[in-house]
Design an enzyme around this catalytic site. Sequence first.
Site, short mmCIF file in Angstrom:
data_model
loop_
_atom_site.label_atom_id
_atom_site.label_comp_id
_atom_site.label_asym_id
_atom_site.label_seq_id
_atom_site.Cartn_x
_atom_site.Cartn_y
_atom_site.Cartn_z
N SER A 90 0.83 -1.21 0.00
CA SER A 90 0.00 0.00 0.00
C SER A 90 0.86 1.26 0.00
CB SER A 90 -0.88 -0.02 1.26
OG SER A 90 -1.43 1.26 1.49
N TYR A 145 -2.12 0.23 10.36
CA TYR A 145 -2.33 -0.47 9.08
C TYR A 145 -1.09 -0.31 8.20
CZ TYR A 145 -3.54 -1.08 4.23
OH TYR A 145 -3.51 -1.47 2.91
N LYS A 204 1.91 -3.12 6.69
CA LYS A 204 2.35 -3.28 5.30
C LYS A 204 3.88 -3.11 5.20
CE LYS A 204 -1.51 -4.37 3.44
NZ LYS A 204 -1.72 -5.73 2.88
C1 WQD Z 1 -9.68 8.68 1.51
C2 WQD Z 1 -9.91 10.12 1.87
C3 WQD Z 1 -10.31 10.43 4.21
C4 WQD Z 1 -14.17 8.47 4.52
C5 WQD Z 1 -7.26 3.55 1.58
C6 WQD Z 1 -7.30 2.15 2.03
C7 WQD Z 1 -5.91 1.66 2.30
C8 WQD Z 1 -5.00 1.96 1.14
C9 WQD Z 1 -5.05 3.40 0.74
C10 WQD Z 1 -4.80 -0.03 -0.20
C11 WQD Z 1 -9.23 10.52 3.18
C12 WQD Z 1 -11.55 10.85 3.38
C13 WQD Z 1 -12.98 8.96 4.01
C14 WQD Z 1 -15.19 9.37 4.94
C15 WQD Z 1 -13.77 11.21 4.32
N1 WQD Z 1 -5.33 1.16 0.00
N2 WQD Z 1 -12.80 10.30 3.92
N3 WQD Z 1 -14.95 10.72 4.81
O1 WQD Z 1 -7.52 6.23 4.16
O2 WQD Z 1 -6.58 6.81 1.86
O3 WQD Z 1 -6.83 4.41 2.61
O4 WQD Z 1 -6.42 3.70 0.47
O5 WQD Z 1 -4.02 -0.59 0.43
O6 WQD Z 1 -6.03 0.27 2.49
O7 WQD Z 1 -8.06 2.09 3.20
O8 WQD Z 1 -8.83 5.78 2.04
O9 WQD Z 1 -11.20 6.06 1.45
O10 WQD Z 1 -10.58 5.83 3.92
O11 WQD Z 1 -9.97 7.92 2.68
O12 WQD Z 1 -13.58 12.44 4.23
O13 WQD Z 1 -16.31 8.98 5.40
O14 WQD Z 1 -11.32 10.30 2.11
O15 WQD Z 1 -10.12 11.34 5.30
O16 WQD Z 1 -8.80 11.86 3.08
P1 WQD Z 1 -7.38 5.91 2.73
P2 WQD Z 1 -10.22 6.34 2.55
#
Ligand code: WQD
Length: 334
Positions: A126, A151, A155
């Site tokens: 990741s 997390y 990784k």
């Molecule tokens: C994206 C953005 C949140 C939910 C994911 C996977 C992780 C890795 C990387 C593969 C952030 C914002 C989210 C919400 C929000 N992939 N958000 N409101 O944290 O980048 O990680 O991609 O390995 O496994 O989990 O993804 O979709 O949780 O967040 O504002 O209700 O959306 O703060 O800026 P993240 P995410």
Amino acid sequence: MKNILVTGGLGFIGSHTVVSLHEAGYNPIILDNLSNTRIDVLGGLEKLMGKKPVFFQGDVNDAAVYDQIVSQTGPIHAVIHFAAFKAVGESVEQPLKYYHNNVQGLITLMLAMERLSVKNMVFSSSCTVYGEPDQVPVSEETPTKPAASPYGVTKQMGETILKDCTWLQTQCLRYFNPIGAHPSGLIGELPLGVPSNLIPYLTQSVAGLRPPLTVHGGDYPTPDGTCIRDYIHVCDLADAHVASLNRLLGNKQQDHFEVFNIGTGTGQSVLEVLHGFEAATGEKPSYQVGPRRPGDVVAVWADAGKASSVLGWQARRSLSEMLRDAWNWQRKHS
Ligand code: WQD
């Protein structure tokens, strides 16, 4: 046909990769403990593959399950290891759950692979291994920094363990933000409970299944104050696994451990995604801006040049297509 063990193969990325493997002439064998998916994903896979997928319900931490699988399927030519928990926010609240499943599970799998002489691994890593990068886009040579969440640490640990085991040929794929769904709407992202990730929460809230979205933080040092990520269509990600496996099984690998960024090379903010969703679907998401979420990095997106030049793979689908396919899946699934 070559047997490919796909751990977490009923999950979001795993199920889409199973379809791409089948289409590429491989024989995917699914191992999944159903901890973050549903058994009815098998029905969608059967429709897309034209045959019942080979499925074993079991946990990566169960050492005996691998011998049971091989005794029924014959030798495994490679493993694609997806089975892991992946919610950044949740890992901050429950670190031990993440270390047990993501790190101990990998070790149990690798001990079985050694025992069963399976020497080829595609590892689901990741972009979180980069932590909060000093500059973006990040390339595979960008030094990893302390991960911003447990997390991400799991990784980083996984990559270190695989690097140290030189008997194993590993393709390490660092995903950015996989979103979207198969255009058929037969498989998609289906997390159990309240989704932690942006897109499944967004589509469920637009479908009226959840309260309006909360944007986690609007005061970041970015053009519109919201975090920036590299969103990639899950089908592009699935195709990247086939390209990686072809390199691995074609003995083209130059080193026992090769790393590739699997992203589009473009960063988009949360607000840009929300506006893009309305443009792509005609549905206007309602949302409010709330506090920052612990564990989030401000901005990360990929330099995806190495995957293009070495694997001959690059992302083809646009953000609009990702969001349209995600909404199509939600409407069909609701
Ligand atoms: C994206 C953005 C949140 C939910 C994911 C996977 C992780 C890795 C990387 C593969 C952030 C914002 C989210 C919400 C929000 N992939 N958000 N409101 O944290 O980048 O990680 O991609 O390995 O496994 O989990 O993804 O979709 O949780 O967040 O504002 O209700 O959306 O703060 O800026 P993240 P995410």
